[in-house]
Design an enzyme around this catalytic site. Structure first.
Site, PDB file in Angstrom:
ATOM      1  N   ASN A  84      10.616  11.716  22.904  1.00  0.00           N
ATOM      2  CA  ASN A  84      10.283  11.526  20.529  1.00  0.00           C
ATOM      3  C   ASN A  84      11.321  12.936  20.795  1.00  0.00           C
ATOM      4  O   ASN A  84      11.507  13.854  21.119  1.00  0.00           O
ATOM      5  CB  ASN A  84       9.757  11.140  20.658  1.00  0.00           C
ATOM      6  N   HIS A 114       3.878  37.564  25.409  1.00  0.00           N
ATOM      7  CA  HIS A 114       4.508  38.675  24.756  1.00  0.00           C
ATOM      8  C   HIS A 114       3.402  38.896  24.836  1.00  0.00           C
ATOM      9  O   HIS A 114       2.105  38.684  25.516  1.00  0.00           O
ATOM     10  CB  HIS A 114       5.239  38.664  23.993  1.00  0.00           C
ATOM     11  N   GLY A 141       1.655  13.348  20.777  1.00  0.00           N
ATOM     12  CA  GLY A 141       2.732  14.385  19.347  1.00  0.00           C
ATOM     13  C   GLY A 141       1.661  15.534  19.081  1.00  0.00           C
ATOM     14  O   GLY A 141       0.376  15.606  18.549  1.00  0.00           O
ATOM     15  N   SER A 159      -2.615  14.294  21.290  1.00  0.00           N
ATOM     16  CA  SER A 159      -2.098  14.547  20.128  1.00  0.00           C
ATOM     17  C   SER A 159      -2.756  15.757  19.126  1.00  0.00           C
ATOM     18  O   SER A 159      -3.817  15.492  19.264  1.00  0.00           O
ATOM     19  CB  SER A 159      -1.997  13.253  19.383  1.00  0.00           C
ATOM     20  N   THR A 164      -3.945  24.841  27.512  1.00  0.00           N
ATOM     21  CA  THR A 164      -4.402  26.968  27.516  1.00  0.00           C
ATOM     22  C   THR A 164      -4.549  27.075  29.496  1.00  0.00           C
ATOM     23  O   THR A 164      -4.063  28.177  29.494  1.00  0.00           O
ATOM     24  CB  THR A 164      -5.362  27.201  26.700  1.00  0.00           C
ATOM     25  N   LYS A 165      -5.738  26.204  29.734  1.00  0.00           N
ATOM     26  CA  LYS A 165      -5.400  26.087  31.399  1.00  0.00           C
ATOM     27  C   LYS A 165      -5.017  24.949  32.055  1.00  0.00           C
ATOM     28  O   LYS A 165      -4.913  23.625  31.583  1.00  0.00           O
ATOM     29  CB  LYS A 165      -6.790  26.467  31.532  1.00  0.00           C
ATOM     30  N   ARG A 179      -9.912  20.140  26.330  1.00  0.00           N
ATOM     31  CA  ARG A 179     -10.717  20.279  27.432  1.00  0.00           C
ATOM     32  C   ARG A 179     -10.794  18.356  28.421  1.00  0.00           C
ATOM     33  O   ARG A 179     -10.221  17.569  27.581  1.00  0.00           O
ATOM     34  CB  ARG A 179     -12.464  20.436  26.840  1.00  0.00           C
TER      35      ARG A 179
END
Length: 209
Positions: A84, A114, A141, A159, A164-165, A179
């Site tokens: 979308n 970075h 979303g 949403s 992160t993992k 999670r």
């Protein structure tokens, strides 16, 4: 001797101010600009641009504009893909998306990173880590997927999640950081099969009227 682009794609430190990398970036930005400026009445032209933009793309794909990408050429998309509006793919490293993947608005895939050390970061050194998404994944979303993440198959992401993992297959996840909330089970299949049966029944009745 490896090139700067090879370093970028392999996850090593590199500098983006490299002629080959700059040319790839300029190509991607031009194609995505062309894509985003196609009038709604001419939307049939969009798939051809996406096919040129990405490394490879499967059958039956569609992205709602506006859409943003770093390069495009480092992204692989499978069959039956939909994204979308306002999705962002920063494909400094490879992005690999499987079959039947759906993305709600404002989904962002970030492979770019970075250095944590400020002095080295200030030297314009950066890196990328690949993102891989399996088959049958629905991403809600506003979700952000961070560098180096692999998402399994048959996954629903709530949403606003920040992934992160790595995510296993057959689960619902949500949150910041995301999670696992619960597995996807046969009970889910039964619930949705019943709703599909109701829909098919309604559809049949409608056709008879």
């Amino acid at each position: 001797m490896e090139t700067m682009k090879q370093r970028m794609l392999s996850g090593k430190l590199y500098k983006a101010a490299d002629p080959e990398i700059h040319a790839d970036s300029a190509r991607g930005k031009q194609l995505v600009w062309d894509f985003n400026h196609i009038p709604p009445a001419e939307k049939d032209k969009r798939p051809a641009i996406l096919k040129e933009l990405f490394k490879t793309v499967g059958d039956n794909y569609y992205i709602e504009p506006p859409f943003y990408v770093d390069y495009g050429i480092h992204t692989t998309i499978g069959d039956n893909f939909y994204a979308n509006t306002n999705c962002v793919f920063l494909d400094t490293a490879p992005i690999t998306i499987g079959n039947r993947v759906y993305m709600a608005p404002n989904v962002s895939l970030y492979t770019a990173g970075h250095p944590i050390d400020a002095a080295i970061r200030g030297e314009d050194l950066e890196y990328g880590k690949p993102i891989t998404i399996g088959n049958d994944v629905w991403i809600g979303g506003g979700t952000i997927v961070n560098p180096g993440v692999t998402i399994g198959s048959d996954v629903v992401i709530g949403s606003g999640s920040v992934v992160t993992k790595d995510v296993p297959s057959h689960v619902v996840i949500a949150g910041n950081p995301a999670r696992v909330l619960r597995p996807i089970t046969e009970k889910d299949q039964a619930v949705w099969a019943a709703q599909k049966a109701e829909f098919l029944d309604w559809q049949a009745q409608t056709k008879r009227q």
